[in-house]
Scaffold this motif. Structure first.
Motif, mmCIF file in Angstrom:
data_model
loop_
_atom_site.group_PDB
_atom_site.id
_atom_site.type_symbol
_atom_site.label_atom_id
_atom_site.label_comp_id
_atom_site.label_asym_id
_atom_site.label_seq_id
_atom_site.Cartn_x
_atom_site.Cartn_y
_atom_site.Cartn_z
ATOM 1 N N GLU A 23 0.839 -1.199 0.000
ATOM 2 C CA GLU A 23 0.000 0.000 0.000
ATOM 3 C C GLU A 23 0.872 1.247 0.000
ATOM 4 O O GLU A 23 1.986 1.245 0.536
ATOM 5 N N SER A 24 0.364 2.297 -0.632
ATOM 6 C CA SER A 24 1.069 3.581 -0.636
ATOM 7 C C SER A 24 0.094 4.668 -0.203
ATOM 8 O O SER A 24 -1.128 4.478 -0.192
ATOM 9 N N SER A 25 0.629 5.814 0.127
ATOM 10 C CA SER A 25 -0.195 6.968 0.507
ATOM 11 C C SER A 25 -0.280 7.942 -0.662
ATOM 12 O O SER A 25 0.431 7.820 -1.657
ATOM 13 N N LYS A 26 -1.140 8.924 -0.538
ATOM 14 C CA LYS A 26 -1.307 9.926 -1.592
ATOM 15 C C LYS A 26 -0.017 10.719 -1.815
ATOM 16 O O LYS A 26 0.260 11.182 -2.919
ATOM 17 N N GLU A 27 0.763 10.863 -0.754
ATOM 18 C CA GLU A 27 1.947 11.718 -0.830
ATOM 19 C C GLU A 27 3.109 11.076 -1.596
ATOM 20 O O GLU A 27 4.012 11.765 -2.062
ATOM 21 N N GLU A 28 3.101 9.749 -1.701
ATOM 22 C CA GLU A 28 4.234 9.066 -2.320
ATOM 23 C C GLU A 28 4.223 9.235 -3.832
ATOM 24 O O GLU A 28 3.186 9.095 -4.483
ATOM 25 N N LYS A 29 5.392 9.513 -4.381
ATOM 26 C CA LYS A 29 5.519 9.691 -5.821
ATOM 27 C C LYS A 29 5.537 8.334 -6.527
ATOM 28 O O LYS A 29 5.976 7.331 -5.966
ATOM 29 N N ASN A 30 5.049 8.320 -7.763
ATOM 30 C CA ASN A 30 5.033 7.097 -8.546
ATOM 31 C C ASN A 30 6.327 6.961 -9.346
ATOM 32 O O ASN A 30 6.784 7.913 -9.970
ATOM 33 N N HIS A 31 6.905 5.785 -9.317
ATOM 34 C CA HIS A 31 8.127 5.521 -10.068
ATOM 35 C C HIS A 31 7.993 4.177 -10.772
ATOM 36 O O HIS A 31 7.326 3.264 -10.276
#
Length: 271
Positions: A23-31
């Motif tokens: 899971e990731s949060s909204k703040e994390e950038k996509n790579h």
């Protein structure tokens, strides 16, 4: 990224290595992320946003929301399109055969929707997993589904399982001839069994397992130089090591370490 693994029911641990969530949060950038072959077939459920998958020619496609991805023989490049929410079943190398309706070899490097694999009941389990409120609820749903399909325990091939265990224990450092002698089976017969049950040859699985063992040493800084890393992995020399590494990751060891350490450590350093 928050990555967690969970143990399967004892009635399924012959077939399933683990369940995992990411899971990731909204703040994390996509790579973009490189997924390296590990000899395991995965059943993936995206309860978050979908992932893009990049093809060899550079084109991209969107992964299905729920699918099984067969054996990888090359690196898989993926990229989240938003917030990640993934529940996955990671099968042992020889663990998916009792559950599939398609030949294992047909799944190679391919994401196949659950509807194509299982028809209407595939759609039903998709909805249950996607609408579940917790990981424990998802595990209960998937175990009920898989146990209902596990009608013949005799589908477990003891020769293949024994050979897989030997390959894993030796970190892929036995040749196929050594394996066939140890198991006391004709080499061609062993290769046919592997192709049917695992979707890889014994040599392919051994190369995959050996690279995974070497990757873990790389990610955990358990080496003094690339030469020592190649030696520990029982490669002929550093050139052989780099050749195999690039085949499975598309990068040199130095490039992979610098570009993929954070994401890869989620998958290769914890289970």
């Amino acid at each position: 990224m928050n990555y967690q693994t969970f143990e399967p029911n004892k009635n399924l641990n012959t077939f399933i290595k683990c369940y995992w969530t990411l899971e990731s949060s909204k703040e994390e950038k996509n790579h973009r992320q490189t997924i390296v072959p590990d000899g395991c077939i995965e059943m993936i459920f995206h309860y978050g946003d979908l992932y893009s998958q990049y093809l060899e020619n550079g084109d991209s496609t969107t992964q299905p929301r729920c699918f099984v991805i067969g054996q990888l023989t090359r690196p898989l490049i993926i990229e989240p399109t938003g917030i990640t929410g993934i529940f996955s079943v990671r099968f042992h190398p020889d663990g998916f055969l009792p559950f599939t309706t398609l030949p294992i070899k047909d799944l190679e490097n391919t994401a196949v929707s659950l509807e194509k694999l299982f028809g209407k009941i595939g759609q039903e389990i998709e909805l249950k997993i996607l609408n579940a409120d917790s990981t424990s609820e998802r595990i209960n749903h998937i175990e009920t589904f898989l146990l209902s399909r596990l009608t013949d325990i005799q589908t477990v091939d003891r020769i293949v399982k024994s050979t897989v265990d030997t390959i894993l224990t030796a970190n892929g450092q036995f040749s196929v001839d050594e394996l066939s002698k140890q198991i006391n089976i004709n080499r061609r017969q062993l290769e046919r069994k592997f192709s049917t049950i695992i979707g890889l040859s014994p040599k392919q699985l051994s190369k995959t397992v050996r690279l995974q063992a070497t990757l873990k040493m790389l990610l955990n800084n358990k080496y003094t130089s690339l030469t020592s890393l190649a030696y520990e992995g029982d490669y002929y020399d550093q050139a052989h090591f780099i050749k195999d590494f690039k085949e499975f990751t598309s990068l040199t060891p130095k490039e992979f370490y610098s570009n993929n350490l954070k994401m890869s450590s989620l998958f290769y350093g914890t289970d």
